[in-house]
Design an enzyme around this catalytic site. Structure first.
Site, mmCIF file in Angstrom:
data_model
loop_
_atom_site.group_PDB
_atom_site.id
_atom_site.type_symbol
_atom_site.label_atom_id
_atom_site.label_comp_id
_atom_site.label_asym_id
_atom_site.label_seq_id
_atom_site.Cartn_x
_atom_site.Cartn_y
_atom_site.Cartn_z
ATOM 1 N N LYS A 87 29.042 33.176 36.874
ATOM 2 C CA LYS A 87 30.208 33.073 37.762
ATOM 3 C C LYS A 87 29.849 32.155 38.928
ATOM 4 O O LYS A 87 28.861 32.386 39.632
ATOM 5 C CB LYS A 87 30.549 34.483 38.258
HETATM 6 O O1 G3P Z 1 37.911 40.008 40.770
HETATM 7 C C1 G3P Z 1 37.864 39.601 42.085
HETATM 8 C C2 G3P Z 1 37.808 40.780 42.940
HETATM 9 O O2 G3P Z 1 36.586 41.414 42.869
HETATM 10 C C3 G3P Z 1 38.305 40.614 44.317
HETATM 11 O O3 G3P Z 1 39.123 41.698 44.461
HETATM 12 O O4 G3P Z 1 40.355 43.375 45.698
HETATM 13 O O5 G3P Z 1 38.344 42.264 46.744
HETATM 14 O O6 G3P Z 1 40.464 41.004 46.435
HETATM 15 P P1 G3P Z 1 39.605 42.106 45.918
#
Ligand code: G3P
Length: 217
Positions: A87
């Protein structure tokens, strides 16, 4: 649509795997830290533990932000397990590293994608997955789902094979909307996946069936 779980929590990964609908896992440095997994060696071991639970792809994120550092870290991550997808952040050196890895047959997930232009670059660099963060766009009053629509249109126009991995999915309706819009994959929390199950008429209907069965037995 493939279902990935967005966590480094092994118990939640096991629960989703046991449900029989899990196609992979995504993680990031924040999710690792949330589980108390710190230090390079522990993080690498944790990736292997995740790969040993699931059958599908496991995204493992580099920390470096320069090309040489990303190549060094990404090669070490890819060597850990065949299920690992490297990633990389959506910056210029990330795109260069994406091209480098895809030319070598190492699969890449381009992360922190917030625009159609970034997604176009990721596809041109040969990314296996592109990760638009829909929840974080919603957070700043910008329609995250509209980005999925835009990327789907662009990829379909040219037949790009990069898979749209809807990320930063926060709740169950995000999953349903991503499926309607043609995202190839969604990654979200276990709670959003389990939310797909819920319907009061299912619970009421089941209770009625069981009660009627008992009357005759
Ligand atoms: O998949 C990306 C994720 O981990 C970010 O999620 O909820 O932190 O915006 P969030």
């Amino acid at each position: 649509m493939k279902f990935f779980i967005d966590t480094a929590n092994l118990e939640q990964i096991k629960e989703a795997q046991a449900l029989g609908v899990l196609d992979g896992v995504t993680t990031n440095p924040s999710l690792m830290a949330k589980e108390g997994i710190t230090g390079k060696d522990n993080i690498l071991k944790h990736y292997v533990a995740i790969c040993n639970i699931v059958d599908g792809d496991v995204s493992a994120e580099v920390i470096a932000t320069d090309f040489e550092g990303m190549v060094r870290e990404g090669e070490a991550l890819a060597d850990l397990h065949p299920q690992i997808v490297v990633k990389l952040p959506m910056i210029a050196d990330g795109i260069k590293a994406c091209k480098y890895f895809t030319d070598k047959g190492i699969r890449v997930n381009m992360t922190l994608v917030f625009s159609a232009g970034q997604a176009l670059l990721a596809a041109k660099a040969g990314a296996t997955y592109v990760s638009p963060f829909i929840g974080r766009l919603d957070d700043i009053s910008t329609d995250g789902l509209n980005l999925i629509t835009e990327i789907r249109l662009i990829y379909d126009n040219y037949g790009y094979e990069t898979e749209i991995l809807a990320a930063s999915v926060r709740h169950t309706m995000h999953i349903i909307d991503c499926a309607k819009l043609g995202a190839d994959v969604m990654t979200g929390p276990l709670s959003a996946i389990m939310g797909l199950l819920k319907h009061p008429l299912t619970d009421i209907g089941l209770a009625q069936f069981l009660a009627d069965y008992k009357k005759g037995n």
